[in-house]
Motif scaffolding. Structure first.
Motif, PDB file in Angstrom:
ATOM      1  N   ALA A 272       1.099  -1.681   0.192  1.00 55.03           N
ATOM      2  CA  ALA A 272      -0.224   0.350  -0.585  1.00 55.03           C
ATOM      3  C   ALA A 272       1.094   1.505  -0.003  1.00 55.03           C
ATOM      4  O   ALA A 272       2.064   1.186   0.728  1.00 55.03           O
ATOM      5  CB  ALA A 272      -0.899   0.136   1.361  1.00 55.03           C
ATOM      6  N   ILE A 273       0.243   1.870  -0.754  1.00 51.73           N
ATOM      7  CA  ILE A 273       1.372   4.086  -0.983  1.00 51.73           C
ATOM      8  C   ILE A 273       1.826   3.900   0.967  1.00 51.73           C
ATOM      9  O   ILE A 273       3.047   4.899   0.813  1.00 51.73           O
ATOM     10  CB  ILE A 273       0.423   4.542  -1.549  1.00 51.73           C
ATOM     11  N   GLN A 274       0.837   3.690   1.704  1.00 53.69           N
ATOM     12  CA  GLN A 274       0.929   4.324   2.865  1.00 53.69           C
ATOM     13  C   GLN A 274       1.876   3.444   3.799  1.00 53.69           C
ATOM     14  O   GLN A 274       3.365   4.002   4.630  1.00 53.69           O
ATOM     15  CB  GLN A 274      -0.062   4.099   3.771  1.00 53.69           C
ATOM     16  N   HIS A 275       2.310   2.296   3.317  1.00 54.13           N
ATOM     17  CA  HIS A 275       3.785   1.658   3.721  1.00 54.13           C
ATOM     18  C   HIS A 275       5.071   2.172   2.668  1.00 54.13           C
ATOM     19  O   HIS A 275       5.811   1.985   3.606  1.00 54.13           O
ATOM     20  CB  HIS A 275       3.343   0.240   3.472  1.00 54.13           C
ATOM     21  N   LEU A 276       4.944   1.704   1.881  1.00 57.73           N
ATOM     22  CA  LEU A 276       6.140   2.696   0.818  1.00 57.73           C
ATOM     23  C   LEU A 276       6.300   3.750   1.105  1.00 57.73           C
ATOM     24  O   LEU A 276       7.342   4.100   0.994  1.00 57.73           O
ATOM     25  CB  LEU A 276       5.729   2.432  -1.222  1.00 57.73           C
ATOM     26  N   ALA A 277       5.624   4.974   2.018  1.00 59.03           N
ATOM     27  CA  ALA A 277       5.807   6.156   1.864  1.00 59.03           C
ATOM     28  C   ALA A 277       7.219   5.898   3.055  1.00 59.03           C
ATOM     29  O   ALA A 277       7.959   6.716   3.790  1.00 59.03           O
ATOM     30  CB  ALA A 277       5.089   6.718   1.830  1.00 59.03           C
ATOM     31  N   GLY A 278       7.094   5.457   3.832  1.00 58.91           N
ATOM     32  CA  GLY A 278       7.829   4.841   4.639  1.00 58.91           C
ATOM     33  C   GLY A 278       9.184   3.964   4.858  1.00 58.91           C
ATOM     34  O   GLY A 278      10.133   3.633   5.661  1.00 58.91           O
ATOM     35  N   MET A 279       8.894   3.313   3.689  1.00 56.84           N
ATOM     36  CA  MET A 279      10.471   2.278   2.895  1.00 56.84           C
ATOM     37  C   MET A 279      11.153   2.002   1.905  1.00 56.84           C
ATOM     38  O   MET A 279      11.987   1.594   1.412  1.00 56.84           O
ATOM     39  CB  MET A 279      10.156   0.639   3.875  1.00 56.84           C
ATOM     40  N   SER A 280      10.790   2.794   1.025  1.00 56.49           N
ATOM     41  CA  SER A 280      10.670   3.250   0.014  1.00 56.49           C
ATOM     42  C   SER A 280      12.349   3.382  -1.871  1.00 56.49           C
ATOM     43  O   SER A 280      12.822   3.159  -1.535  1.00 56.49           O
ATOM     44  CB  SER A 280       9.207   3.773  -1.639  1.00 56.49           C
ATOM     45  N   ASN A 281      13.044   4.279   0.516  1.00 53.96           N
ATOM     46  CA  ASN A 281      14.422   4.363  -0.242  1.00 53.96           C
ATOM     47  C   ASN A 281      14.955   3.749   1.267  1.00 53.96           C
ATOM     48  O   ASN A 281      16.255   4.260   0.110  1.00 53.96           O
ATOM     49  CB  ASN A 281      14.099   6.126   0.678  1.00 53.96           C
ATOM     50  N   SER A 282      14.922   2.403   1.001  1.00 56.75           N
ATOM     51  CA  SER A 282      15.769   1.470   1.600  1.00 56.75           C
ATOM     52  C   SER A 282      16.653   1.221   0.074  1.00 56.75           C
ATOM     53  O   SER A 282      16.630   1.030  -0.916  1.00 56.75           O
ATOM     54  CB  SER A 282      15.501   0.538   1.666  1.00 56.75           C
ATOM     55  N   LYS A 283      17.724   1.257   0.951  1.00 58.14           N
ATOM     56  CA  LYS A 283      18.420   0.801  -0.309  1.00 58.14           C
ATOM     57  C   LYS A 283      18.194  -0.580  -0.813  1.00 58.14           C
ATOM     58  O   LYS A 283      18.493  -0.913  -2.570  1.00 58.14           O
ATOM     59  CB  LYS A 283      20.273   0.866   0.393  1.00 58.14           C
ATOM     60  N   VAL A 284      18.702  -1.654  -0.423  1.00 59.45           N
ATOM     61  CA  VAL A 284      18.042  -3.009  -1.611  1.00 59.45           C
ATOM     62  C   VAL A 284      16.389  -3.871  -0.894  1.00 59.45           C
ATOM     63  O   VAL A 284      16.558  -3.289   0.248  1.00 59.45           O
ATOM     64  CB  VAL A 284      18.990  -3.869  -0.752  1.00 59.45           C
ATOM     65  N   ILE A 285      15.436  -3.640  -1.544  1.00 62.79           N
ATOM     66  CA  ILE A 285      14.267  -4.166  -1.092  1.00 62.79           C
ATOM     67  C   ILE A 285      14.123  -5.704  -1.551  1.00 62.79           C
ATOM     68  O   ILE A 285      14.161  -5.436  -2.964  1.00 62.79           O
ATOM     69  CB  ILE A 285      13.296  -3.039  -1.623  1.00 62.79           C
ATOM     70  N   VAL A 286      13.708  -6.545  -0.710  1.00 60.43           N
ATOM     71  CA  VAL A 286      13.181  -7.924  -1.369  1.00 60.43           C
ATOM     72  C   VAL A 286      11.877  -8.114  -0.685  1.00 60.43           C
ATOM     73  O   VAL A 286      11.495  -7.958   0.667  1.00 60.43           O
ATOM     74  CB  VAL A 286      14.936  -8.908  -0.249  1.00 60.43           C
ATOM     75  N   ALA A 287      11.696  -8.474  -1.807  1.00 56.12           N
ATOM     76  CA  ALA A 287       9.586  -8.594  -1.455  1.00 56.12           C
ATOM     77  C   ALA A 287       9.210 -10.000  -1.339  1.00 56.12           C
ATOM     78  O   ALA A 287       9.919 -10.829  -2.550  1.00 56.12           O
ATOM     79  CB  ALA A 287       8.803  -7.881  -2.330  1.00 56.12           C
ATOM     80  N   VAL A 288       9.246 -10.666  -0.804  1.00 57.46           N
ATOM     81  CA  VAL A 288       7.988 -12.365  -1.156  1.00 57.46           C
ATOM     82  C   VAL A 288       6.600 -12.026  -0.286  1.00 57.46           C
ATOM     83  O   VAL A 288       6.584 -11.908   0.568  1.00 57.46           O
ATOM     84  CB  VAL A 288       8.569 -13.639   0.079  1.00 57.46           C
ATOM     85  N   ASN A 289       5.686 -12.865  -1.920  1.00 53.53           N
ATOM     86  CA  ASN A 289       4.069 -12.728  -1.623  1.00 53.53           C
ATOM     87  C   ASN A 289       3.826 -13.636  -2.801  1.00 53.53           C
ATOM     88  O   ASN A 289       4.288 -13.180  -3.949  1.00 53.53           O
ATOM     89  CB  ASN A 289       4.534 -10.619  -2.540  1.00 53.53           C
TER      90      ASN A 289
END
Length: 326
Positions: A272-289
Motif C-alpha cells: 500500500a502507498i502508505q507503507h511504501l512512504a515509510g520504506m521505499s528509500n531502502s537501499k535494497v528491497i526484497v519482497a516475498v509474496n
C-alpha cells in the motif's frame, strides 16, 4: 567561509544514538573547516558520552546536566539548548530527525525566528553553498534546499548520512554548563516503554517486515529468526498492527516510522502507498509474496513469488549455513 555548527546529541538508556554521529559528520561538512560543537543534555555524568562525540569528530562538547533534564520534555530541553545557543552564537545547528528532534527543533526555530530544513537525507556542497536534499510527497519526489542567509538549521534522517570513522586519538574539550530551567509545563510521572527488542528500527541496517500475510502473532516467529540471522530487527505494516499481530511500535509507513536500511525484506506485505512512504528509500528491497501482482514488487529490487512460511525458513537456514562455511 568556515562556520561554527552545534550538534544537539541524543542519548537513549545511557548510550548515544547513532544518528548523533551522523549529525556530527553532516555538521563537519556544513562548518566548512570551522568548529563543530556538541551539545548533550541530561542528568548525571555525561562526560563519557561527550567524549564519544569527540571521537566521532566534534571539536568540543558542552554538557548540560540538570534534574529537570532526566527525562525529555520540550520545555526543559528547549530552555537548556537555547541558553547554549545564546552563549555560542552558532552559524548552524544540526540534529537527528527523530521523535525528539521533530519535537524540539521547531520550537527552537520559532524562538530563534529561523527557518528549518527537516528530514534531510543528503548534505553536499555545490558552488560554495550547502545544499540539503529531502523527500517530499511521501518519498515520491525530492527537493533541494539551501540557506543563503541566516542560521543553517536542519534535521537529518537516521541511517542516510555516513558517520565519520571513530578515532579515539582525537582530543577535544568537554565542559559543563549550568542552566536555569523554570516553568516546566509538562511533568513526566512515568515512562512506559513499548518497543522492539534489539536494534532500533529507524537506525537498523537490516529490517524484516511482516504484513497481513503473516496471518497471526505467531506468524512473526520465522521473521524474527531471519532477522536474528541477519543481525537485524523486525518491523511491520499497519495492516499487521491493526490486526493485532504485533505492537504499533513496529509499524513502518506514513503513519509509523520512516526507515532506510541497507536491506529491507517485505514478507506478506501487499505494498500500500502508505507503507511504501515509510520504506521505499531502502537501499535494497526484497519482497516475498504469494500474489505476483502485489504492488510491493513494483518497488522491490528482488522479488520472490511464494508462501513466506516456505520461503523464509529456507532463507534463514541458507544464511546460517553460509555463516558456518564462511
Amino acid at each position: 567561509m568556515s562556520k561554527k555548527v552545534l550538534v544537539i546529541g541524543e542519548s537513549r538508556e545511557g548510550s548515544l544514538r547513532n544518528v548523533t554521529f551522523e549529525a556530527i559528520a553532516a555538521a563537519n561538512l556544513v562548518s566548512d573547516g570551522g568548529e563543530v560543537v556538541g551539545v548533550l543534555c541530561g542528568d548525571g555524568d555525561l562526560k563519557g558520552m561527550a567524549q564519544e562525540m569527540v571521537y566521532y569528530g566534534a571539536a568540543r562538547v558542552i554538557t548540560v546536566s540538570n534534574p529537570e533534564l532526566k527525562t525529555y520534555t520540550s520545555d526543559g530541553y528547549a530552555q537548556a539548548v537555547q541558553q547554549v545557543i545564546d552563549d555560542e552564537s552558532p552559524e548552524g545547528i544540526i540534529m537527528g530527525h527523530t521523535a525528539i528532534g521533530k519535537d524540539l527543533t521547531p520550537k527552537l526555530a520559532s524562538r530563534l525566528e529561523s527557518g528549518l530544513i527537516s528530514d534531510a537525507t543528503e548534505v553536499v556542497v555545490e558552488g560554495g553553498d550547502i545544499v540539503f536534499t529531502r523527500p517530499i510527497y511521501s518519498g515520491k519526489a525530492f527537493e533541494k534546499k539551501k540557506i543563503t542567509d541566516g542560521l543553517i538549521f536542519a534535521t537529518i534522517r537516521p541511517n542516510n548520512i555516513p558517520s565519520l570513522n571513530r578515532d579515539d586519538s582525537l582530543t577535544g574539550a568537554v565542559s559543563e554548563k549550568e542552566v536555569q530551567i523554570s516553568n516546566i509545563r509538562t511533568i513526566i510521572k512515568e515512562v512506559l516503554k513499548k518497543s522492539s527488542d534489539g536494534v532500533d528500527l529507524s537506525e537498523a541496517k537490516v529490517i524484516v517486515a511482516g504484513g497481513r500475510g503473516v496471518k497471526s502473532a505467531e506468524g512473526f516467529e520465522p521473521l524474527e529468526k531471519l532477522a536474528e540471522a541477519l543481525g537485524g530487527t523486525v518491523g511491520a505494516s499497519r495492516g499487521a498492527c491493526d490486526a493485532g499481530y504485533c505492537d504499533y511500535s513496529l509499524q513502518i509507513g506514513q503513519t509509523g516510522k520512516v526507515v532506510t536500511p541497507d536491506l529491507y525484506i517485505a514478507c506478506g506485505i501487499s505494498g500500500a502507498i502508505q507503507h511504501l512512504a515509510g520504506m521505499s528509500n531502502s537501499k535494497v528491497i526484497v519482497a516475498v509474496n504469494k500474489d505476483p501482482e502485489a504492488n510491493i514488487f513494483n518497488v522491490a529490487d528482488y522479488g520472490i513469488v511464494g508462501d513466506l512460511f516456505d520461503v523464509i525458513p529456507k532463507l534463514t537456514e541458507e544464511i546460517k549455513q553460509m555463516k558456518v562455511n564462511a
